[in-house]
Motif scaffolding. Structure first.
Motif, PDB file in Angstrom:
ATOM      1  N   PHE A  29      93.286  -2.479  40.867  1.00  0.00           N
ATOM      2  CA  PHE A  29      93.868  -1.709  39.315  1.00  0.00           C
ATOM      3  C   PHE A  29      92.194  -0.154  39.371  1.00  0.00           C
ATOM      4  O   PHE A  29      91.452  -0.363  37.943  1.00  0.00           O
ATOM      5  CB  PHE A  29      93.941  -2.338  38.264  1.00  0.00           C
ATOM      6  CG  PHE A  29      94.474  -3.667  38.276  1.00  0.00           C
ATOM      7  CD1 PHE A  29      96.410  -3.245  38.373  1.00  0.00           C
ATOM      8  CD2 PHE A  29      93.670  -4.811  39.427  1.00  0.00           C
ATOM      9  CE1 PHE A  29      97.293  -4.287  38.622  1.00  0.00           C
ATOM     10  CE2 PHE A  29      94.971  -5.444  39.233  1.00  0.00           C
ATOM     11  CZ  PHE A  29      96.493  -5.456  38.935  1.00  0.00           C
ATOM     12  N   PRO A  30      93.289   0.902  39.004  1.00  0.00           N
ATOM     13  CA  PRO A  30      91.766   2.239  38.971  1.00  0.00           C
ATOM     14  C   PRO A  30      91.174   1.759  37.376  1.00  0.00           C
ATOM     15  O   PRO A  30      90.912   2.990  37.412  1.00  0.00           O
ATOM     16  CB  PRO A  30      92.771   3.152  39.570  1.00  0.00           C
ATOM     17  CG  PRO A  30      93.743   3.074  40.584  1.00  0.00           C
ATOM     18  CD  PRO A  30      94.328   1.383  40.200  1.00  0.00           C
ATOM     19  N   THR A  31      91.923   1.797  36.494  1.00  0.00           N
ATOM     20  CA  THR A  31      91.498   2.229  35.053  1.00  0.00           C
ATOM     21  C   THR A  31      91.296   0.863  34.673  1.00  0.00           C
ATOM     22  O   THR A  31      90.435   1.089  33.400  1.00  0.00           O
ATOM     23  CB  THR A  31      93.487   2.392  34.036  1.00  0.00           C
ATOM     24  OG1 THR A  31      94.310   1.188  34.541  1.00  0.00           O
ATOM     25  CG2 THR A  31      93.816   3.448  34.736  1.00  0.00           C
ATOM     26  N   LEU A  32      91.071   0.010  35.583  1.00  0.00           N
ATOM     27  CA  LEU A  32      90.098  -1.613  35.221  1.00  0.00           C
ATOM     28  C   LEU A  32      88.926  -1.541  35.497  1.00  0.00           C
ATOM     29  O   LEU A  32      88.688  -1.271  36.715  1.00  0.00           O
ATOM     30  CB  LEU A  32      91.215  -2.634  34.633  1.00  0.00           C
ATOM     31  CG  LEU A  32      92.576  -3.123  34.488  1.00  0.00           C
ATOM     32  CD1 LEU A  32      93.226  -4.107  34.909  1.00  0.00           C
ATOM     33  CD2 LEU A  32      92.261  -2.858  32.858  1.00  0.00           C
ATOM     34  N   LEU A  33      87.726  -1.470  33.904  1.00  0.00           N
ATOM     35  CA  LEU A  33      86.560  -1.916  35.193  1.00  0.00           C
ATOM     36  C   LEU A  33      85.841  -3.205  35.191  1.00  0.00           C
ATOM     37  O   LEU A  33      86.296  -4.037  34.800  1.00  0.00           O
ATOM     38  CB  LEU A  33      85.541  -1.049  34.058  1.00  0.00           C
ATOM     39  CG  LEU A  33      85.519   0.438  34.272  1.00  0.00           C
ATOM     40  CD1 LEU A  33      84.887   0.383  32.644  1.00  0.00           C
ATOM     41  CD2 LEU A  33      85.622   1.018  35.088  1.00  0.00           C
ATOM     42  N   LEU A  88      98.461 -14.044  48.647  1.00  0.00           N
ATOM     43  CA  LEU A  88      97.998 -13.885  47.376  1.00  0.00           C
ATOM     44  C   LEU A  88      99.243 -12.965  46.821  1.00  0.00           C
ATOM     45  O   LEU A  88      99.431 -12.022  46.826  1.00  0.00           O
ATOM     46  CB  LEU A  88      96.648 -12.633  48.028  1.00  0.00           C
ATOM     47  CG  LEU A  88      96.033 -12.051  46.017  1.00  0.00           C
ATOM     48  CD1 LEU A  88      95.403 -12.970  45.286  1.00  0.00           C
ATOM     49  CD2 LEU A  88      95.254 -10.788  46.424  1.00  0.00           C
ATOM     50  N   TYR A  89      98.889 -13.452  45.456  1.00  0.00           N
ATOM     51  CA  TYR A  89      99.898 -13.112  44.511  1.00  0.00           C
ATOM     52  C   TYR A  89      99.186 -12.674  43.098  1.00  0.00           C
ATOM     53  O   TYR A  89      98.170 -12.998  42.617  1.00  0.00           O
ATOM     54  CB  TYR A  89     101.150 -13.878  43.554  1.00  0.00           C
ATOM     55  CG  TYR A  89     102.107 -14.782  44.625  1.00  0.00           C
ATOM     56  CD1 TYR A  89     103.581 -13.669  45.333  1.00  0.00           C
ATOM     57  CD2 TYR A  89     101.699 -15.402  45.572  1.00  0.00           C
ATOM     58  CE1 TYR A  89     103.642 -14.547  46.637  1.00  0.00           C
ATOM     59  CE2 TYR A  89     102.027 -16.066  46.951  1.00  0.00           C
ATOM     60  CZ  TYR A  89     103.700 -15.603  47.242  1.00  0.00           C
ATOM     61  OH  TYR A  89     104.526 -15.989  47.868  1.00  0.00           O
ATOM     62  N   ILE A  90      99.601 -11.375  43.088  1.00  0.00           N
ATOM     63  CA  ILE A  90      99.030 -10.788  41.226  1.00  0.00           C
ATOM     64  C   ILE A  90     100.231 -10.296  40.883  1.00  0.00           C
ATOM     65  O   ILE A  90     101.007  -9.368  40.933  1.00  0.00           O
ATOM     66  CB  ILE A  90      98.566  -9.501  41.897  1.00  0.00           C
ATOM     67  CG1 ILE A  90      97.632  -9.406  43.302  1.00  0.00           C
ATOM     68  CG2 ILE A  90      97.315  -9.095  40.660  1.00  0.00           C
ATOM     69  CD1 ILE A  90      96.507  -8.584  43.694  1.00  0.00           C
ATOM     70  N   VAL A  91      99.976 -10.742  39.219  1.00  0.00           N
ATOM     71  CA  VAL A  91     100.539 -10.595  37.898  1.00  0.00           C
ATOM     72  C   VAL A  91      99.493  -9.373  37.751  1.00  0.00           C
ATOM     73  O   VAL A  91      98.700  -9.726  37.022  1.00  0.00           O
ATOM     74  CB  VAL A  91     101.152 -11.255  37.559  1.00  0.00           C
ATOM     75  CG1 VAL A  91     101.612 -10.946  36.009  1.00  0.00           C
ATOM     76  CG2 VAL A  91     102.279 -11.858  38.091  1.00  0.00           C
ATOM     77  N   GLY A  92     100.104  -8.308  37.285  1.00  0.00           N
ATOM     78  CA  GLY A  92      98.947  -6.856  35.670  1.00  0.00           C
ATOM     79  C   GLY A  92     100.052  -6.186  35.827  1.00  0.00           C
ATOM     80  O   GLY A  92     101.077  -5.643  35.785  1.00  0.00           O
ATOM     81  N   PRO A  93      99.038  -5.217  35.103  1.00  0.00           N
ATOM     82  CA  PRO A  93     100.261  -4.394  33.414  1.00  0.00           C
ATOM     83  C   PRO A  93     100.315  -2.902  34.670  1.00  0.00           C
ATOM     84  O   PRO A  93     101.354  -2.005  33.988  1.00  0.00           O
ATOM     85  CB  PRO A  93      98.648  -4.577  32.233  1.00  0.00           C
ATOM     86  CG  PRO A  93      97.988  -4.234  32.977  1.00  0.00           C
ATOM     87  CD  PRO A  93      98.302  -6.011  34.250  1.00  0.00           C
ATOM     88  N   ASP A  94      99.303  -2.854  35.267  1.00  0.00           N
ATOM     89  CA  ASP A  94      99.804  -1.743  36.242  1.00  0.00           C
ATOM     90  C   ASP A  94     100.045  -1.653  37.912  1.00  0.00           C
ATOM     91  O   ASP A  94      99.687  -3.184  38.705  1.00  0.00           O
ATOM     92  CB  ASP A  94      98.736  -1.080  36.389  1.00  0.00           C
ATOM     93  CG  ASP A  94      98.257  -0.545  34.270  1.00  0.00           C
ATOM     94  OD1 ASP A  94      99.520  -0.079  34.246  1.00  0.00           O
ATOM     95  OD2 ASP A  94      96.645  -0.573  34.342  1.00  0.00           O
TER      96      ASP A  94
END
Length: 244
Positions: free
Chosen positions: A33-37, A63-69
């Protein structure tokens, strides 16, 4: 919100390294996620980045991922995927991402779904009077199942019970729920702020079953915020599929 699926190439050393350390997998996921550090403190409420590894077979690990972006998993393809195949077909970069909001909006009360959840079932105990409580893992399938059953109401669902003629055991066999793939994990963790190295140990279990939606809004929060502890280490992500 977005739901992403990525198949790991278990023949590659990079994939084996990620699978051996939830801390390394967490760092790789967050780097998508480019916007997360990496030093960002995860939110205590609301949507966050959740992930889960499913060992479908020895050769198929997802691998499953759920994220805001929408994530970019190029680095994971290079380390633990099939980079040559991805480069040959620009329309298939090596992972699949879909908007999650349309699915979440369709959840309705009383609808029935199959679900999967990998969690860290724990409880707090005090061995002697006056001693501080200590977080301890549930180790048996019966106690792990009880851990989930206690959370179903607040999480917006009800785990379905089996018909009477399908119950084979006199006790603890009434639910359409199985507990499998228990894992005892121990791995190193480096603190971002101090650089100090610690050892993390935790127990995980995977739940498969069928549920009925009782509170769509609460279930949406569960699907986007996670259930239980150790979310940074691959726990808490529940996914739904049409019930057959």
């Amino acid at each position: 919100m977005f739901l992403t699926r990525f198949r790991l190439n278990t023949a590659r050393p990079g994939a084996r390294r990620l699978l051996s350390s939830p801390q390394a997998m967490h760092a790789a996921v967050m780097s998508s996620f480019p916007t997360l550090l990496p030093t960002d403190t995860p939110p205590t409420t609301g949507p966050r980045v959740l992930w889960r590894v499913d060992h479908t077979t020895r050769a198929e690990v997802m691998l499953y991922i759920v994220g805001p972006d929408r994530p970019d998993l190029t680095h994971l393809v290079e380390q633990a995927g099939w980079p040559a195949a991805a480069a040959a077909d620009p329309d298939r970069p090596g992972w699949q991402t879909r908007p999650y909001a349309p699915f979440l909006a369709r959840l309705e009360a009383d609808s029935v779904w199959a679900f999967r959840l990998t969690a860290n079932p724990v409880h707090s105990i005090r061995r002697t009077e006056g001693e501080p409580t200590k977080r301890t893992a549930h180790l048996t399938p019966r106690h792990q199942m009880d851990w989930l059953l206690k959370r179903q109401k607040d999480s917006g669902f009800r785990i379905l019970e089996k018909p009477l003629d399908q119950r084979r055991l006199p006790d603890g066999d009434q639910y359409q729920l199985i507990v499998r793939d228990r894992r005892d994990l121990s791995f190193g963790k480096t603190e971002h702020t101090t650089g100090r190295k610690n050892r993390v140990t935790l127990t995980t279990a995977t739940f498969d079953g069928r549920l009925q939606v009782t509170d769509p809004d609460a279930l949406r929060r569960t699907l986007t915020s996670g259930l239980g502890k150790a979310k940074a280490y691959g726990c808490g992500l529940m996914t739904l599929a049409p019930a057959r």
